[in-house]
Design an enzyme around this catalytic site. Structure first.
Site, PDB file in Angstrom:
ATOM      1  N   PRO A   1       0.843  -1.198   0.000  1.00  0.00           N
ATOM      2  CA  PRO A   1       0.000   0.000   0.000  1.00  0.00           C
ATOM      3  C   PRO A   1       0.877   1.246   0.000  1.00  0.00           C
ATOM      4  O   PRO A   1       1.790   1.375   0.824  1.00  0.00           O
ATOM      5  CB  PRO A   1      -0.787  -0.120   1.318  1.00  0.00           C
ATOM      6  CG  PRO A   1       0.059  -0.982   2.189  1.00  0.00           C
ATOM      7  CD  PRO A   1       0.789  -1.922   1.283  1.00  0.00           C
TER       8      PRO A   1
ATOM      9  N   GLU B   1      -3.721   3.584   1.639  1.00  0.00           N
ATOM     10  CA  GLU B   1      -4.496   3.700   2.871  1.00  0.00           C
ATOM     11  C   GLU B   1      -5.631   4.708   2.680  1.00  0.00           C
ATOM     12  O   GLU B   1      -5.410   5.833   2.236  1.00  0.00           O
ATOM     13  CB  GLU B   1      -3.602   4.174   4.025  1.00  0.00           C
ATOM     14  CG  GLU B   1      -4.370   4.389   5.329  1.00  0.00           C
ATOM     15  CD  GLU B   1      -3.572   5.162   6.370  1.00  0.00           C
ATOM     16  OE1 GLU B   1      -3.848   4.986   7.569  1.00  0.00           O
ATOM     17  OE2 GLU B   1      -2.682   5.944   5.980  1.00  0.00           O
TER      18      GLU B   1
ATOM     19  N   GLN C   1      -6.860  -1.443   2.138  1.00  0.00           N
ATOM     20  CA  GLN C   1      -6.218  -1.020   3.379  1.00  0.00           C
ATOM     21  C   GLN C   1      -6.875   0.247   3.899  1.00  0.00           C
ATOM     22  O   GLN C   1      -7.039   1.221   3.164  1.00  0.00           O
ATOM     23  CB  GLN C   1      -4.721  -0.742   3.219  1.00  0.00           C
ATOM     24  CG  GLN C   1      -4.079  -0.483   4.586  1.00  0.00           C
ATOM     25  CD  GLN C   1      -2.652  -0.009   4.547  1.00  0.00           C
ATOM     26  OE1 GLN C   1      -2.375   1.080   4.067  1.00  0.00           O
ATOM     27  NE2 GLN C   1      -1.737  -0.826   5.061  1.00  0.00           N
TER      28      GLN C   1
ATOM     29  N   CYS D   1       2.126   3.131   9.413  1.00  0.00           N
ATOM     30  CA  CYS D   1       2.453   4.422   8.821  1.00  0.00           C
ATOM     31  C   CYS D   1       2.876   5.418   9.899  1.00  0.00           C
ATOM     32  O   CYS D   1       2.107   5.678  10.841  1.00  0.00           O
ATOM     33  CB  CYS D   1       1.261   4.980   8.044  1.00  0.00           C
ATOM     34  SG  CYS D   1       1.608   6.576   7.269  1.00  0.00           S
TER      35      CYS D   1
ATOM     36  N   GLY E   1      10.019  -3.730   3.160  1.00  0.00           N
ATOM     37  CA  GLY E   1      11.087  -2.789   3.488  1.00  0.00           C
ATOM     38  C   GLY E   1      12.398  -3.094   2.812  1.00  0.00           C
ATOM     39  O   GLY E   1      13.431  -2.507   3.154  1.00  0.00           O
TER      40      GLY E   1
ATOM     41  N   ARG F   1       8.660   0.800  -2.839  1.00  0.00           N
ATOM     42  CA  ARG F   1       9.334   1.769  -3.707  1.00  0.00           C
ATOM     43  C   ARG F   1       9.922   1.151  -4.981  1.00  0.00           C
ATOM     44  O   ARG F   1       9.887   1.780  -6.047  1.00  0.00           O
ATOM     45  CB  ARG F   1      10.411   2.510  -2.924  1.00  0.00           C
ATOM     46  CG  ARG F   1       9.804   3.526  -1.950  1.00  0.00           C
ATOM     47  CD  ARG F   1      10.854   4.166  -1.062  1.00  0.00           C
ATOM     48  NE  ARG F   1      11.638   3.155  -0.370  1.00  0.00           N
ATOM     49  CZ  ARG F   1      12.963   3.101  -0.378  1.00  0.00           C
ATOM     50  NH1 ARG F   1      13.656   4.001  -1.025  1.00  0.00           N
ATOM     51  NH2 ARG F   1      13.598   2.149   0.277  1.00  0.00           N
TER      52      ARG F   1
END
Length: 490
Positions: A17, A42, A86, A115, A214, A242
């Protein structure tokens, strides 16, 4: 409740997300390139609860539309078995209400608990939930028991491995289907190393699927690196943010597609699903990255519409062809809808082609007020308005009943209020009663209001109660219905 369409979270490659990135074009593109599951950006529970679910027959999508007509969430059949919705929430009942609103159109529901941005944490959402395990448990348990689709959550790691593992074990007991773990603490940013050891400790401590997230900065530079990151974390699946934002063909096992092709594929989806040009532009800028200072990058930055974006990428003809197809489809559907309207039309309804233009009336004076005043004078029951919304274009039509006779305008309006005013105009004109227009000369309602204002001033001078008597106010307040506006049968 029993999950009736289980979604497997093991051995999957997942689009994370991402705010402003995880809209429909990016989700569909990621699926095309090989992603198994895609998460939407989100979306906040309070904002979603204000939305209406609308079938968009032109785009063949399901839209969740805010009161200001902005599409907050758009989805389609292509992703229905793959998209996870989400939401940001800090309240179990609100979260459940949103989940029930969207569950028939998505594959699962996720609660954002990772977040660290202020817009999320200031309402007790996102990473703020990590310090309130009781609330986490309440939200997740309520969702698991209340809906039929899989429930997941996405967290960041806590300061210690032990605390993180203990929290995840508690989360596991709520009955969720999987947990995504961003291997950074809430104060850490992408340039900080991802803590693979913590994700691994979690994976080894629980039985539900753990989704590692991550790894874009340290690990995932190409497709083969996805498996490397998965092994380093012992996770069931990998979630990519990313690296996918920069080039969604990261999910393609055959390797990256040329960026030009990726961007053109993205634009096709953006045009096909009427994505707002500012969102399209933002996502394309994330893909261009270091090329933003090139001639093409500068033209993209200057673009102020979807058409201009298409022209930057030499796709002007595609834009013209696609929009022409949609216009033809819209016209065809409108014609079909009108035919259906004619077939189901009540022959006893008196109709005129009129619209309400407030510029033709004095301030605060409307046809509905005049009609209400007339009904009271003639000892009739107050007017009753029945308003419907057409799914195709979300326009409104209202029928007003006065003295057992129905009236409506044949023209559809963009709001419930305008449709009701138009119906009142039809009734007034049929009855030959003034409707309050400026061109009608002296307005008795304005004179009546002036008299009441003068009475108020006199009362003030004498120190009397400043509140206007309710029976006087009623003459100038339009009667409105509390009922929800139904949609026309499709």
């Amino acid at each position: 409740m029993t999950v009736n369409t289980p979604l497997c979270f093991r051995g999957k490659k997942i689009l994370a997300p991402m705010v402003r990135v995880g809209t429909l074009p990016m989700r569909l593109l990621a699926l095309d390139y090989g992603a198994d599951i895609v998460y939407c950006e989100e979306l906040i529970d309070i904002k979603m609860l204000q939305c209406k679910r609308v079938i968009n027959e032109v785009l063949e999508t399901v839209d969740f539309v805010a009161p200001n007509e902005r599409v907050v969430f758009r989805t389609c059949e292509r992703e229905r078995q793959h998209v996870i919705f989400q939401m940001g929430s800090a309240d179990a009942e609100r979260a459940l209400a949103v989940a029930k609103l969207v569950e028939s159109d998505v594959a699962g529901i996720d609660i954002n608990m990772g977040c660290p941005k202020e817009y999320s944490t200031k309402g007790g959402m996102g990473a703020a939930l990590l310090s309130d395990p009781d609330k986490i448990e309440s939200i997740l348990t309520t969702l698991v028991k209340g809906i039929c689709k899989p429930v997941t959550c996405k967290i960041r790691i806590l300061p210690s491995v032990e605390d993180t593992v203990n929290l995840v074990k508690r989360i596991e007991k709520t009955g969720i289907a999987a947990i995504a773990v961003h291997g950074r603490k809430k104060e850490e940013r992408p340039q900080h190393p991802v803590h693979c050891d913590v994700i691994k400790a979690i994976s080894e401590a629980v039985s539900i699927p753990v989704i590692a997230n991550g790894g874009s900065h340290d690990f995932i530079k190409e497709y083969a690196d996805i498996e490397t990151f998965q092994k380093a974390t012992a996770a069931s699946s990998v979630m990519i943010a990313r690296a996918a934002m920069w080039n969604p063909s990261i999910f393609r096992k055959e390797g990256f597609c040329p960026l030009k092709d990726v961007m053109q594929d993205y634009i096709k989806y953006a045009v096909r699903y009427d994505n707002h040009y500012t969102n399209t532009k933002y996502c394309l800028c994330q893909m261009l990255r270091e090329q933003l200072e090139t001639t093409q990058g500068k033209k993209l930055h200057a673009a102020q519409s979807t058409q201009e974006i298409c022209e930057v990428f030499e796709m002007g003809d595609f834009y013209e062809e696609t929009t022409a197809i949609f216009e033809a489809k819209k016209t065809s559907l409108e014609t079909k809808t009108q035919d259906e309207d004619d077939q189901m039309e009540d022959p006893d309804v008196i109709k005129m082609a009129v619209r309400f233009d407030k510029r033709e009336y004095p301030p605060q004076i409307t046809p509905k007020m005049y009609l209400l005043e007339w009904c009271r004078k003639e000892k009739h029951p107050q007017p009753v308005y029945e308003t419907v919304q057409r799914p195709l274009d979300r326009l409104f039509c209202s029928v007003v009943t006065v003295a057992e006779q129905k009236y409506r305008s044949t023209l559809w309006d963009k709001s419930k209020k305008l449709a009701e005013q138009a119906a009142a105009i039809v009734c007034l004109r049929t009855l030959g009663v003034p409707e309050g227009k400026l061109c009608e000369g002296e307005n008795h309602l304005i004179n009546k209001r002036k008299r009441q204002d003068q009475e108020l001033l006199i009362n003030r001078d004498h120190g009397e109660d400043l509140a206007e008597p309710s029976h006087k106010k009623a003459n100038f307040i339009e009667e409105t219905s509390d009922m929800n506006v139904p949609k026309m049968p499709r």
